[in-house]
Write an enzyme that holds these catalytic residues in place. Structure first.
Site, PDB file in Angstrom:
ATOM      1  N   ASP A   1       1.265  -5.245   7.678  1.00  0.00           N
ATOM      2  CA  ASP A   1       0.274  -4.393   8.302  1.00  0.00           C
ATOM      3  C   ASP A   1      -0.564  -5.810   7.501  1.00  0.00           C
ATOM      4  O   ASP A   1      -1.481  -5.737   6.836  1.00  0.00           O
ATOM      5  CB  ASP A   1       0.287  -3.428   6.367  1.00  0.00           C
TER       6      ASP A   1
ATOM      7  N   ARG B   1     -12.419  -2.854  -7.999  1.00  0.00           N
ATOM      8  CA  ARG B   1     -12.277  -3.878  -6.231  1.00  0.00           C
ATOM      9  C   ARG B   1     -13.713  -4.079  -6.116  1.00  0.00           C
ATOM     10  O   ARG B   1     -14.393  -2.781  -5.368  1.00  0.00           O
ATOM     11  CB  ARG B   1     -11.122  -3.119  -5.861  1.00  0.00           C
TER      12      ARG B   1
ATOM     13  N   PHE C   1       0.706  -1.443   0.002  1.00  0.00           N
ATOM     14  CA  PHE C   1       0.142  -0.681   0.087  1.00  0.00           C
ATOM     15  C   PHE C   1       0.626   0.874  -0.482  1.00  0.00           C
ATOM     16  O   PHE C   1       2.045   1.371   0.790  1.00  0.00           O
ATOM     17  CB  PHE C   1      -0.671   0.289   1.236  1.00  0.00           C
TER      18      PHE C   1
ATOM     19  N   TYR D   1     -11.280   0.836  10.223  1.00  0.00           N
ATOM     20  CA  TYR D   1     -12.610   1.380   9.591  1.00  0.00           C
ATOM     21  C   TYR D   1     -13.154  -0.004   7.969  1.00  0.00           C
ATOM     22  O   TYR D   1     -14.038   0.656   7.629  1.00  0.00           O
ATOM     23  CB  TYR D   1     -12.649   3.043   8.952  1.00  0.00           C
ATOM     24  N   LYS D   2     -12.099  -0.697   8.238  1.00  0.00           N
ATOM     25  CA  LYS D   2     -12.588  -1.546   6.666  1.00  0.00           C
ATOM     26  C   LYS D   2     -13.917  -2.728   7.168  1.00  0.00           C
ATOM     27  O   LYS D   2     -14.449  -2.464   7.593  1.00  0.00           O
ATOM     28  CB  LYS D   2     -11.418  -2.326   5.975  1.00  0.00           C
TER      29      LYS D   2
END
Ligand SMILES: Cc1ncc(COP(=O)(O)O)c(C=O)c1O
Length: 421
Positions: A206, A381, A129, A231-232
Site C-alpha cells: 500500500d 499527526r 491502515f 488525494y494525499k
C-alpha cells in the site's frame, strides 16, 4: 545562516535556499494565515487542476459531450503511466488509475490468493491502515484462510526480521503499507519483498503515504502488486480515484475477482462471455471517473516538475527540522516523537504522542489556524507536504503549539472526538 533551529531566521534561511520554493505559487492558497500541515491526508488544490477541471467540464463534457469518450477511454492508462514513470519506478503498462485504494486492494489481494492455490495464510501487521486490515480480514473470512497479524512496533513498524519470523510455505500473500499511516515509518521494501518471495508468497504494498513523498522503486524491488491513493501527496482532490500496479510478468496470470466491462477485451463488441484484456487493464471494473482522473494527471505533472528526489530531500529536511523543534520546545511539555528519527526510515510526516493530543489538535486548529490531524489514541499527526510547505510555517506552527500547551489552552476544548478527526 544561524544554526540555532529555535531562531526564526533559521527557517527563513532554509526557505530562501529551497529549490522548490516557487512551486508553492502553483497551489490555491486563499487563506495565507492558515498553516496547513495535513497534506498527507488531503493535498492542496493545484491552480492547474482548477483550470483543467474547468476545461474538462466546459469543453470535454459540456461542449463535446459523449464524443469525448474517444479521448477519455485511455486516460486511466495514460495517467497510470505518468505515475509509474515519475513516482513509482515502474514500467509503462504496469499502472492504471481505477476505483479506490480499498477496492483495488480487494481486487489485487483476491487475485494473488487465486494465484497461490493450496496456501492458506495472509500476512499483515496490526498497525497497517484499517481498511487494509479489514479487507484482508474479510477475504480471509470468505475463503476460510488464516490472517497472520504481526504485532508491530508502533513507531518503527515491522522489520524484515519480524516478517521473516511469520513466513512459511503456507503464506500466499504478504501485505504492508510502505509508509505507516500513523507513525510515518518507512519499511524496507526491497528486503521484505525478497523475504516474501523466498517463502513463495506474493507481495502487495500500500503506497498511500509514500507515492509522491518518497522515491518508490517497484521494478527494482521486484514488487508484485501495489495500490495507492491520489488525494494525499498527489493533490488530486477528495475522493479522487486510486491507482493499482501489477508487475508486467504477472499480469496475464492474474484475474480480477470483479469481472467488469472496462476490463473486457473488445469492450464495445458487448460479447456474451467475459474475456479479460491482456495487461493491467483487466483490473479496471466500471466507467472511470474522468474528472478525478484528469485531476490526478495535473497533480502528477506538478510532482514530476519538482522531481521525486528533490521532494524527498525537502521532505527529509522539513521533518528533520520539525523533530528538532519538537525536541527543543515540546519534549519538556510532555510530547514524544512517535516517528523514526532516522530519516532513511521515515516518510514525510511526523507523529507526536501526547495524552491530550485530541484537545490540543482542536485548539491548534480552531484557535491558532494550524491544521494537522489527530490519530487515535494519542497522536498529533503533522504532514508538511514538501511541494508547498515552507520551513517558516513549521516554525510558526510549532511555536503556536508550544504556547497553547504551556498555557493549557486546550483545556477549554471538548475531549469527545468529532465525527472526523
Ligand atoms: C495507508 C492507507 N491505505 C488506504 C487508505 C484509504 O483508502 P480509500 O481511499 O479506499 O479510503 C488510506 C487513507 O488514508 C491510507 O492512509
Amino acid at each position: 545562516m544561524t544554526q540555532d533551529v529555535t531562531n526564526r531566521d533559521h527557517a527563513l534561511a532554509l526557505d530562501e535556499q529551497d529549490p522548490l520554493r516557487e512551486l508553492r505559487d502553483e497551489f490555491v492558497i486563499d487563506s495565507p494565515d492558515v498553516i496547513y500541515l495535513d497534506g498527507n491526508s488531503l493535498g492542496r488544490l493545484p491552480q492547474a487542476t482548477r483550470r483543467r477541471l474547468d476545461q474538462v467540464i466546459g469543453e470535454e463534457w459540456g461542449r463535446d459531450l459523449i464524443t469525448s469518450w474517444e479521448r477519455w477511454i485511455d486516460r486511466p492508462y495514460q495517467v497510470g503511466d505518468l505515475i509509474a514513470e515519475h513516482l513509482l519506478g515502474a514500467r509503462p503498462g504496469e499502472v492504471v488509475v481505477s476505483d479506490s485504494t480499498s477496492v483495488n486492494l480487494y481486487k489485487l489481494a483476491s487475485a494473488a490468493l487465486d494465484a497461490r492455490p493450496g496456501r492458506r495464510a495472509i500476512v499483515t501487521d496490526d498497525d497497517n491502515f484499517p481498511t487494509d486490515r479489514y479487507i484482508l480480514q474479510g477475504i480471509a473470512a470468505q475463503r476460510g484462510l488464516e490472517l497472520r497479524v504481526l504485532a508491530s512496533d508502533p513507531i518503527h513498524g515491522p522489520s524484515p526480521a519480524d516478517v521473516a519470523a511469520v513466513l512459511d510455505s503456507d503464506v500466499a500473500l504478504v501485505c504492508f503499507s510502505h509508509v505507516a499511516y500513523r507513525s510515518g515509518a518507512l519499511l524496507d521494501m526491497a528486503a521484505i519483498t525478497r523475504l516474501a518471495h523466498d517463502a513463495g508468497a506474493l507481495m502487495l504494498w500500500d503506497l498511500c503515504h509514500s507515492a509522491g513523498s518518497v522515491p518508490v522503486r517497484l521494478e527494482a524491488c521486484g514488487v508484485d502488486l501495489a495500490v495507492g491513493c491520489t488525494y494525499k501527496y498527489l493533490n488530486a482532490g477528495p475522493g479522487a480515484p486510486a491507482f493499482l500496479y501489477v508487475r508486467r510478468e504477472l499480469q496475464d496470470r492474474l484475474r480480477s475477482p470483479i469481472w467488469g466491462w472496462f476490463g473486457q477485451r473488445d469492450q464495445f463488441a458487448m460479447g456474451l462471455e467475459y474475456d479479460p484484456v491482456p495487461g493491467v487493464g483487466r483490473f479496471q471494473v466500471g466507467t472511470p471517473p474522468i474528472l478525478g482522473v484528469s485531476a490526478v494527471e495535473e497533480g502528477v505533472r506538478l510532482l514530476a516538475r519538482a522531481g521525486i528526489d528533490q521532494l524527498r530531500a525537502k521532505g527529509v529536511a522539513l521533518t528533520d527540522y520539525l523533530i528538532r523543534l519538537a525536541d527543543a520546545w515540546l519534549a519538556p511539555l510532555g510530547f514524544e516523537v512517535a516517528t523514526p528519527r532516522d530519516p532513511q526510515r521515515r516518510g514525510s510526516h511526523v507523529s507526536l504522542a501526547h495524552p491530550e493530543a485530541y484537545r490540543i489538535c482542536r485548539a491548534w486548529i480552531e484557535r491558532y489556524r494550524v491544521i494537522p490531524d489527530f490519530r487515535a489514541p494519542d497522536r498529533l499527526r503533522i504532514g508538511p507536504a514538501p511541494i508547498y510547505t515552507r520551513f517558516v510555517e513549521v516554525y510558526d506552527a510549532l511555536d503556536r503549539l508550544r504556547r497553547l500547551v504551556e498555557n493549557k489552552e486546550y483545556a477549554e476544548y471538548d475531549a469527545t472526538p468529532a465525527r472526523v478527526t
